[in-house]
Design a protein around this motif. Structure first.
Motif, PDB file in Angstrom:
ATOM      1  N   THR A 442       0.828  -1.209   0.000  1.00 30.50           N
ATOM      2  CA  THR A 442       0.000   0.000   0.000  1.00 30.50           C
ATOM      3  C   THR A 442       0.860   1.257   0.000  1.00 30.50           C
ATOM      4  OG1 THR A 442      -0.125  -0.040   2.421  1.00 30.50           O
ATOM      5  CG2 THR A 442      -1.874  -1.168   1.210  1.00 30.50           C
ATOM      6  N   GLY A 443       2.147   1.117   0.245  1.00 32.79           N
ATOM      7  CA  GLY A 443       3.056   2.248   0.267  1.00 32.79           C
ATOM      8  C   GLY A 443       4.256   1.956   1.149  1.00 32.79           C
ATOM      9  N   PRO A 444       5.256   2.868   1.153  1.00 34.90           N
ATOM     10  CA  PRO A 444       6.483   2.602   1.897  1.00 34.90           C
ATOM     11  C   PRO A 444       6.304   2.537   3.407  1.00 34.90           C
ATOM     12  CG  PRO A 444       6.464   4.850   1.040  1.00 34.90           C
ATOM     13  CD  PRO A 444       5.308   4.150   0.424  1.00 34.90           C
ATOM     14  N   LYS A 445       5.187   3.034   3.928  1.00 41.30           N
ATOM     15  CA  LYS A 445       4.957   2.996   5.370  1.00 41.30           C
ATOM     16  C   LYS A 445       4.289   1.710   5.843  1.00 41.30           C
ATOM     17  CE  LYS A 445       4.950   7.746   6.937  1.00 41.30           C
ATOM     18  NZ  LYS A 445       5.927   7.372   7.955  1.00 41.30           N
ATOM     19  N   GLN A 446       3.886   0.832   4.919  1.00 44.22           N
ATOM     20  CA  GLN A 446       3.227  -0.417   5.316  1.00 44.22           C
ATOM     21  C   GLN A 446       4.190  -1.295   6.106  1.00 44.22           C
ATOM     22  OE1 GLN A 446       1.476  -2.635   2.109  1.00 44.22           O
ATOM     23  NE2 GLN A 446       0.648  -4.207   3.432  1.00 44.22           N
ATOM     24  N   LEU A 447       3.687  -1.955   7.166  1.00 47.99           N
ATOM     25  CA  LEU A 447       4.503  -2.867   7.958  1.00 47.99           C
ATOM     26  C   LEU A 447       4.845  -4.094   7.116  1.00 47.99           C
ATOM     27  CD1 LEU A 447       2.722  -2.814  11.455  1.00 47.99           C
ATOM     28  CD2 LEU A 447       4.575  -1.350  10.616  1.00 47.99           C
ATOM     29  N   THR A 448       6.082  -4.561   7.221  1.00 46.17           N
ATOM     30  CA  THR A 448       6.477  -5.726   6.434  1.00 46.17           C
ATOM     31  C   THR A 448       5.729  -6.983   6.873  1.00 46.17           C
ATOM     32  OG1 THR A 448       8.353  -6.116   7.916  1.00 46.17           O
ATOM     33  CG2 THR A 448       8.774  -4.833   5.936  1.00 46.17           C
ATOM     34  N   ARG A 449       5.276  -7.022   8.112  1.00 47.97           N
ATOM     35  CA  ARG A 449       4.498  -8.169   8.581  1.00 47.97           C
ATOM     36  C   ARG A 449       3.231  -8.360   7.747  1.00 47.97           C
ATOM     37  NH1 ARG A 449       4.516 -11.064  13.132  1.00 47.97           N
ATOM     38  NH2 ARG A 449       5.879  -9.615  14.247  1.00 47.97           N
ATOM     39  N   ARG A 450       2.706  -7.261   7.195  1.00 50.34           N
ATOM     40  CA  ARG A 450       1.454  -7.312   6.444  1.00 50.34           C
ATOM     41  C   ARG A 450       1.655  -7.676   4.971  1.00 50.34           C
ATOM     42  NH1 ARG A 450      -1.694  -8.068  10.613  1.00 50.34           N
ATOM     43  NH2 ARG A 450      -1.853  -6.288  12.020  1.00 50.34           N
ATOM     44  N   LEU A 451       2.896  -7.848   4.557  1.00 49.98           N
ATOM     45  CA  LEU A 451       3.165  -8.219   3.169  1.00 49.98           C
ATOM     46  C   LEU A 451       3.062  -9.722   2.983  1.00 49.98           C
ATOM     47  CD1 LEU A 451       6.323  -6.031   2.417  1.00 49.98           C
ATOM     48  CD2 LEU A 451       3.964  -5.545   1.745  1.00 49.98           C
ATOM     49  N   SER A 452       2.779 -10.137   1.759  1.00 47.23           N
ATOM     50  CA  SER A 452       2.830 -11.565   1.438  1.00 47.23           C
ATOM     51  C   SER A 452       4.284 -12.022   1.482  1.00 47.23           C
ATOM     52  CB  SER A 452       2.234 -11.822   0.056  1.00 47.23           C
ATOM     53  OG  SER A 452       3.012 -11.169  -0.929  1.00 47.23           O
ATOM     54  N   GLY A 453       4.484 -13.342   1.549  1.00 37.89           N
ATOM     55  CA  GLY A 453       5.826 -13.885   1.694  1.00 37.89           C
ATOM     56  C   GLY A 453       6.777 -13.457   0.598  1.00 37.89           C
TER      57      GLY A 453
END
Length: 556
Positions: A442-453
């Protein structure tokens, strides 16, 4: 009772014919996912998903990263992240009954087991303790006979026997009492699987990228185990980016794209190219283009030399390896699981006790000193992105910038003697890396935990590139990455070599991946360099070398 041991055992749902229970019809399907939808912060990530799976069926679920696979599995397994973000629409139906599990415990009680893509192990526990966690076997003693069952003690002998049986089923000879901490990720994956197959009352077993960290021979053994389980009536939901595995092992396939089911078809009617096109919505070019072997030249310029290298990495030990790496080349490192290939990069970076000699640019590289290796231009993308590679509760932009900030003092503003992080510079750089690597976020501020693998893996690569290295060690670079994103990552590594002259050392369990991008491929066997092959060498040569049999026929 252990279902592996009892040949005539059948799950309860196979012992009784379909019938009415109240107003609920027990259907032919074990699992029905019916009109399931899910939103995160107004973003609809799942849209009316429908999937039906019968007992004993192996059902493939495929889709690009961000297609919604992980979210769907979190719903099925009752994960807290689903219910803490507003729940979902639709129903999960088991044996004709609407169950909608609210917790993982409820899912397990319903007979649902899951091997997650990211490990759910306790590092400080042994393999056996992890396998038997929350299902410990106890035995009576003098105090329990007097004071009651709460005083029973753990039956370590029986737990060890149960764990040994599960590990043997997977063809895994590792000691069941070894600590999980420090094991290679491939071994951790087998421990996850062993924990599930040790459970009783299994009806449905979900595998999320189960072979992503396994070598080819390990993956073959694992697929045989999956077939055995389905033969016992256990339904299998098999999620994988390895489309050849999906075609080989499944009965039916569901394809997700952008949160929707775009196709449900019998595997006999599918092929790899058809599935790939359905996944990405466009035709996929054949990327299996083998590079030409670079001939030896006089006065060879070696940027890195490993001399009599020993690395004490559990399960991937290096035992006197010698290897020279040319400046600007892409060197692939392959081999079977447990033979040491993963240990090479980890040893160069000093992440495990290492001895021997490492020469970079003609000068010794300090051993067992990761910071010094980074400072001298060697970057590392680990195979364990969540355990080592990422700050999961921090933003994408901070994850990308953190190593360069600490090692190279990039993204720092100095004003009036005060050192502060250059947030603007870090963000601009992160935006550029997001574009270059096609990081779905969603953007550079998104937490990496919320990304797909797969997108988490791309962030790891972005962080290493931000160090401006002249050597980049990339371990399992496309682990858990979908077919479209895989080409982007491999193309990027090729571009680093061709356009920037960077030396790239890729360690991978996928031989086809190594052959598509490498200039040379070094095979590691029993902790030593077995040999170096051209990427277009025959399959037979690669197979013999990986088995330690290359050249033996000529000798005999």
């Amino acid at each position: 009772m252990n279902f592996i041991e009892v040949a005539n055992w059948q799950p309860q749902y196979l012992r009784h014919p379909p019938s009415k229970e109240g107003n609920t019809l027990v259907t032919d399907y074990l699992l029905q996912i019916k009109n399931v939808s899910k939103e995160y912060s107004g973003n609809r990530v799942l849209k009316n998903i429908n999937i039906n799976i019968k007992p004993g069926e192996i059902h493939g679920l495929v889709g690009e990263n961000g297609a919604g696979k992980s979210t769907l599995m979190n719903i099925l397994f009752g994960m807290p992240v689903i219910h803490s973000t507003g729940g979902y629409e639709g129903d999960i139906i088991i044996d004709g009954k609407v169950v909608n599990p609210a917790t993982p415990k409820e899912s397990m009680e319903l007979g649902i087991g899951m091997v997650h893509q990211e490990f759910m192990l306790i590092p400080g526990f042994s393999i056996t303790e992890n396998i038997k966690l929350n299902r410990e076997v106890t035995k009576d003693n003098l105090f329990s006979r007097i004071l009651g069952p709460k005083m029973k003690t753990l039956d370590f002998k029986q737990m060890g026997k149960d764990s040994r049986k599960a590990l043997d089923t997977l063809g895994m000879s590792i000691d069941e009492w070894l600590p999980v901490e420090g094991l290679p990720v491939g071994y951790m994956q087998f421990v996850e699987i062993a924990r599930e197959i040790d459970k009783q009352n299994l009806k449905l077993l979900v595998f999320d990228e189960p072979t992503a960290v396994l070598a080819e021979s390990e993956a073959d053994k694992f697929l045989e185990v999956v077939k055995k389980l389905s033969g016992l009536g256990i339904a299998i939901l098999f999620i994988s980016h390895r489309l050849d595995e999906i075609i080989e092992i499944t009965d039916n396939i569901t394809v997700l794209r952008d949160g929707e089911v775009v196709s449900s078809l019998a595997t006999k009617d599918a092929d790899v190219h058809k599935i790939a096109e359905l996944m990405v919505g466009r035709k996929i070019e054949n990327t299996n283009i083998v590079k030409t072997f670079k001939e030896e030249a006089e006065n060879e310029d070696y940027i890195l030399e490993l001399k009599d290298l020993y690395v004490d990495m559990p399960g991937e030990m290096i035992k006197g390896l010698n290897l020279r790496v040319r400046r600007g080349e892409i060197l692939g490192i392959g081999g079977l699981g447990g033979q040491g290939k993963i240990g090479v990069a980890n040893g160069i970076m000093g992440l495990y006790p290492t001895r021997g000699e490492i020469i970079k640019d003609g000068k010794p590289l300090p051993l067992n000193n990761p910071k010094k290796a980074l400072d001298l231009g060697v970057a590392f993308v680990t195979e364990d992105r969540r355990g080592v590679g990422l700050l999961l509760d921090d933003s994408i932009e901070h994850n990308i910038a953190i190593s360069a900030l600490q090692i190279k003092e990039k993204f720092i503003n100095k004003r009036a003697g005060i050192r502060m992080m250059d947030e603007k510079g870090a963000r601009e750089h992160a935006l550029n890396m997001i574009k270059e690597l096609d990081i779905r976020c969603t953007g550079p501020k998104q937490l990496t935990r919320r990304l797909s693998g797969g997108n988490q893996q791309k962030v790891c690569i972005a962080r290493s590139l931000t160090l401006d290295p002249d050597i980049i060690l990339v371990s399992e670079p496309t682990r858990g990455i979908d077919i479209g994103a895989k080409k982007i990552v491999l193309d990027l590594l090729e571009r680093l070599s061709k356009e920037l002259g960077m030396t790239v050392i890729i360690t991978s369990s996928e031989l086809a991946e190594l052959r598509s991008v490498s200039d040379r491929i070094a095979i590691v066997f029993e902790g030593k360099l077995e040999g170096i092959l051209a990427p277009d060498a025959s399959d037979v040569d690669f197979g013999l070398m990986m088995a330690g049999e290359y050249g033996k026929e000529e000798v005999s």
